[in-house]
Motif scaffolding. Structure first.
Motif, PDB file in Angstrom:
ATOM      1  N   HIS A 112     -12.395  15.666   7.831  1.00 43.98           N
ATOM      2  CA  HIS A 112     -13.320  15.084   8.793  1.00 43.98           C
ATOM      3  C   HIS A 112     -14.741  15.425   8.343  1.00 43.98           C
ATOM      4  CE1 HIS A 112     -10.012  14.181  11.537  1.00 43.98           C
ATOM      5  NE2 HIS A 112      -9.552  15.402  11.298  1.00 43.98           N
ATOM      6  N   ALA A 113     -15.497  14.406   8.022  1.00 39.73           N
ATOM      7  CA  ALA A 113     -16.845  14.638   7.495  1.00 39.73           C
ATOM      8  C   ALA A 113     -17.694  15.378   8.527  1.00 39.73           C
ATOM      9  CB  ALA A 113     -17.500  13.315   7.128  1.00 39.73           C
ATOM     10  N   PRO A 114     -18.343  16.453   8.124  1.00 39.47           N
ATOM     11  CA  PRO A 114     -19.167  17.217   9.063  1.00 39.47           C
ATOM     12  C   PRO A 114     -20.530  16.573   9.286  1.00 39.47           C
ATOM     13  CG  PRO A 114     -19.270  18.219   6.906  1.00 39.47           C
ATOM     14  CD  PRO A 114     -18.280  17.094   6.808  1.00 39.47           C
ATOM     15  N   GLN A 115     -21.278  17.143  10.195  1.00 41.71           N
ATOM     16  CA  GLN A 115     -22.607  16.643  10.521  1.00 41.71           C
ATOM     17  C   GLN A 115     -23.535  16.681   9.318  1.00 41.71           C
ATOM     18  OE1 GLN A 115     -23.004  15.359  13.468  1.00 41.71           O
ATOM     19  NE2 GLN A 115     -25.199  14.865  13.429  1.00 41.71           N
ATOM     20  N   ASP A 116     -23.231  17.545   8.355  1.00 47.73           N
ATOM     21  CA  ASP A 116     -24.071  17.663   7.162  1.00 47.73           C
ATOM     22  C   ASP A 116     -24.184  16.351   6.397  1.00 47.73           C
ATOM     23  OD1 ASP A 116     -24.180  20.289   7.862  1.00 47.73           O
ATOM     24  OD2 ASP A 116     -22.990  21.051   6.186  1.00 47.73           O
ATOM     25  N   THR A 117     -23.196  15.469   6.554  1.00 50.31           N
ATOM     26  CA  THR A 117     -23.209  14.216   5.793  1.00 50.31           C
ATOM     27  C   THR A 117     -24.069  13.135   6.436  1.00 50.31           C
ATOM     28  OG1 THR A 117     -21.236  13.388   6.945  1.00 50.31           O
ATOM     29  CG2 THR A 117     -20.871  14.689   4.947  1.00 50.31           C
ATOM     30  N   VAL A 118     -24.459  13.335   7.693  1.00 53.61           N
ATOM     31  CA  VAL A 118     -25.150  12.281   8.437  1.00 53.61           C
ATOM     32  C   VAL A 118     -26.503  11.891   7.833  1.00 53.61           C
ATOM     33  CG1 VAL A 118     -26.171  11.658  10.660  1.00 53.61           C
ATOM     34  CG2 VAL A 118     -23.926  12.765  10.577  1.00 53.61           C
ATOM     35  N   PRO A 119     -27.382  12.850   7.508  1.00 52.48           N
ATOM     36  CA  PRO A 119     -28.681  12.438   6.944  1.00 52.48           C
ATOM     37  C   PRO A 119     -28.550  11.569   5.700  1.00 52.48           C
ATOM     38  CG  PRO A 119     -28.759  14.738   7.597  1.00 52.48           C
ATOM     39  CD  PRO A 119     -27.315  14.313   7.710  1.00 52.48           C
ATOM     40  N   ALA A 120     -27.626  11.934   4.805  1.00 54.40           N
ATOM     41  CA  ALA A 120     -27.433  11.127   3.599  1.00 54.40           C
ATOM     42  C   ALA A 120     -26.853   9.760   3.943  1.00 54.40           C
ATOM     43  CB  ALA A 120     -26.516  11.861   2.622  1.00 54.40           C
ATOM     44  N   ALA A 121     -25.919   9.729   4.902  1.00 50.34           N
ATOM     45  CA  ALA A 121     -25.272   8.467   5.268  1.00 50.34           C
ATOM     46  C   ALA A 121     -26.233   7.486   5.915  1.00 50.34           C
ATOM     47  CB  ALA A 121     -24.097   8.744   6.208  1.00 50.34           C
ATOM     48  N   THR A 122     -27.278   7.988   6.562  1.00 50.77           N
ATOM     49  CA  THR A 122     -28.209   7.086   7.247  1.00 50.77           C
ATOM     50  C   THR A 122     -29.223   6.452   6.304  1.00 50.77           C
ATOM     51  OG1 THR A 122     -29.694   8.950   7.774  1.00 50.77           O
ATOM     52  CG2 THR A 122     -28.030   8.345   9.415  1.00 50.77           C
ATOM     53  N   ARG A 123     -29.269   6.888   5.056  1.00 47.68           N
ATOM     54  CA  ARG A 123     -30.276   6.336   4.139  1.00 47.68           C
ATOM     55  C   ARG A 123     -30.028   4.854   3.844  1.00 47.68           C
ATOM     56  NH1 ARG A 123     -31.255  10.211  -0.957  1.00 47.68           N
ATOM     57  NH2 ARG A 123     -32.558   8.421  -1.566  1.00 47.68           N
ATOM     58  N   THR A 124     -28.754   4.477   3.737  1.00 44.54           N
ATOM     59  CA  THR A 124     -28.455   3.064   3.459  1.00 44.54           C
ATOM     60  C   THR A 124     -28.903   2.154   4.601  1.00 44.54           C
ATOM     61  OG1 THR A 124     -26.627   3.513   1.943  1.00 44.54           O
ATOM     62  CG2 THR A 124     -26.601   1.398   3.089  1.00 44.54           C
ATOM     63  N   PRO A 125     -28.482   2.393   5.842  1.00 43.79           N
ATOM     64  CA  PRO A 125     -28.981   1.528   6.917  1.00 43.79           C
ATOM     65  C   PRO A 125     -30.492   1.646   7.102  1.00 43.79           C
ATOM     66  CG  PRO A 125     -27.752   3.386   7.827  1.00 43.79           C
ATOM     67  CD  PRO A 125     -27.489   3.366   6.348  1.00 43.79           C
ATOM     68  N   ALA A 126     -31.074   2.792   6.732  1.00 42.75           N
ATOM     69  CA  ALA A 126     -32.521   2.938   6.855  1.00 42.75           C
ATOM     70  C   ALA A 126     -33.251   1.995   5.903  1.00 42.75           C
ATOM     71  CB  ALA A 126     -32.936   4.380   6.582  1.00 42.75           C
ATOM     72  N   VAL A 127     -32.692   1.785   4.708  1.00 47.17           N
ATOM     73  CA  VAL A 127     -33.291   0.825   3.769  1.00 47.17           C
ATOM     74  C   VAL A 127     -33.253  -0.572   4.371  1.00 47.17           C
ATOM     75  CG1 VAL A 127     -33.086  -0.275   1.504  1.00 47.17           C
ATOM     76  CG2 VAL A 127     -32.740   2.192   1.723  1.00 47.17           C
ATOM     77  N   LEU A 128     -32.103  -0.956   4.911  1.00 47.10           N
ATOM     78  CA  LEU A 128     -31.975  -2.277   5.520  1.00 47.10           C
ATOM     79  C   LEU A 128     -32.901  -2.413   6.721  1.00 47.10           C
ATOM     80  CD1 LEU A 128     -28.078  -2.654   5.439  1.00 47.10           C
ATOM     81  CD2 LEU A 128     -29.737  -3.470   3.756  1.00 47.10           C
ATOM     82  N   ALA A 129     -32.977  -1.353   7.532  1.00 56.12           N
ATOM     83  CA  ALA A 129     -33.843  -1.397   8.716  1.00 56.12           C
ATOM     84  C   ALA A 129     -35.302  -1.556   8.317  1.00 56.12           C
ATOM     85  CB  ALA A 129     -33.660  -0.126   9.548  1.00 56.12           C
ATOM     86  N   GLY A 130     -35.704  -0.894   7.255  1.00 54.40           N
ATOM     87  CA  GLY A 130     -37.085  -1.012   6.796  1.00 54.40           C
ATOM     88  C   GLY A 130     -37.431  -2.433   6.389  1.00 54.40           C
ATOM     89  N   ILE A 131     -36.497  -3.096   5.728  1.00 57.45           N
ATOM     90  CA  ILE A 131     -36.719  -4.488   5.318  1.00 57.45           C
ATOM     91  C   ILE A 131     -36.786  -5.399   6.535  1.00 57.45           C
ATOM     92  CG2 ILE A 131     -35.690  -6.443   4.084  1.00 57.45           C
ATOM     93  CD1 ILE A 131     -34.579  -4.410   2.068  1.00 57.45           C
TER      94      ILE A 131
END
Length: 247
Positions: free
Chosen positions: A129-148
């Motif tokens: 089960h992926a821990p909370q530590d993975t969340v910041p890295a995982a949000t980078r992809t949608p953050a790129v899309l959101a920025g566009i």
């Protein structure tokens, strides 16, 4: 702390970093052979020529190693997208062209690193089960899309939707915060639509990386571009396909 102690500490840190990097490299190679579910510290120790105790000194449990690999995969894939976006932005590209550039970059990364792509977007690893530590890295992809999407909204490049999401908002506050707040009418459901775009992108990549479209389309790269353009229509964004030869 004297100079000799400081030097020894720095050397130990460097050695630990180098060992950590080497172990992750071995683990990524093993992912190809064993899959994430078959990965073990014993296998990594054997593959790296180290004693199990040495591996456990860096990654005490298999899940610690998997978490490091998951974070790396998210970081590397997002970095490829961010680099593509910077390149497209430097040429004055429209938001639609930027979207095409970053999704192509993610596609290239996915095919070049299929074992890492599978780790983060494939079947769940039994018992992990992926821990909370993975969340910041995982949000980078949608953050790129959101920025566009945000830049497209600010530049007036979006076409208002023909219908809006009925009823109350469907999103958690965290998703709204990531986007930067709820857009005004007629784009109040833009974040929901953006998540549809994101899920379509990931689903499309899963189909292509796992060979679900190879026997249905003549040109998978061209189909990918087309599918991104179709998905972008759901947020009112036009993706130019006249540069399809530049894939």
């Amino acid at each position: 702390m004297d100079v000799s102690t400081t030097t020894a500490t720095a050397a130990a840190d460097d050695e630990n970093t180098a060992r950590r990097t080497a172990l992750k490299a071995t683990a990524r190679q093993l992912l190809v052979k064993l899959g994430a579910g078959g990965l073990s510290l014993d296998a990594v120790a054997e593959g790296s020529g180290l004693a199990l105790a040495d591996v456990e000194g860096v990654f005490p449990h298999r899940d610690d190693l998997l978490t490091a690999l998951v974070i790396d995969a998210y970081e590397e894939s997002a970095a490829a997208m961010e680099e593509a976006d910077r390149g497209a932005g430097a040429t004055g590209a429209t938001a639609g062209a930027r979207l095409l550039a970053v999704t192509r970059a993610l596609r290239k990364w996915a095919f070049d690193n299929s074992e890492q792509f599978t780790l983060i977007y494939g079947s769940p690893v039994p018992g992990y089960h992926a821990p909370q530590d993975t969340v910041p890295a995982a949000t980078r992809t949608p953050a790129v899309l959101a920025g566009i999407v945000r830049s497209a909204l600010a530049a007036g490049e979006l076409t208002p939707p023909r219908s809006a999401v009925p009823g109350p908002p469907l999103l958690l506050p965290e998703a709204v915060q990531l986007f930067g707040g709820t857009p005004e009418e007629p784009f109040s459901d833009l974040i929901e639509r953006g998540m549809v775009l994101w899920s379509n992108l990931v689903g499309l990549l899963v189909f292509q990386v796992f060979s679900r479209t190879h026997d249905s389309v003549r040109d998978e790269a061209a189909y990918f571009d087309f599918a991104i353009a179709v998905a972008a229509e759901s947020i009112g964004l036009t993706v130019p396909l006249d540069g399809a030869a530049d894939r």
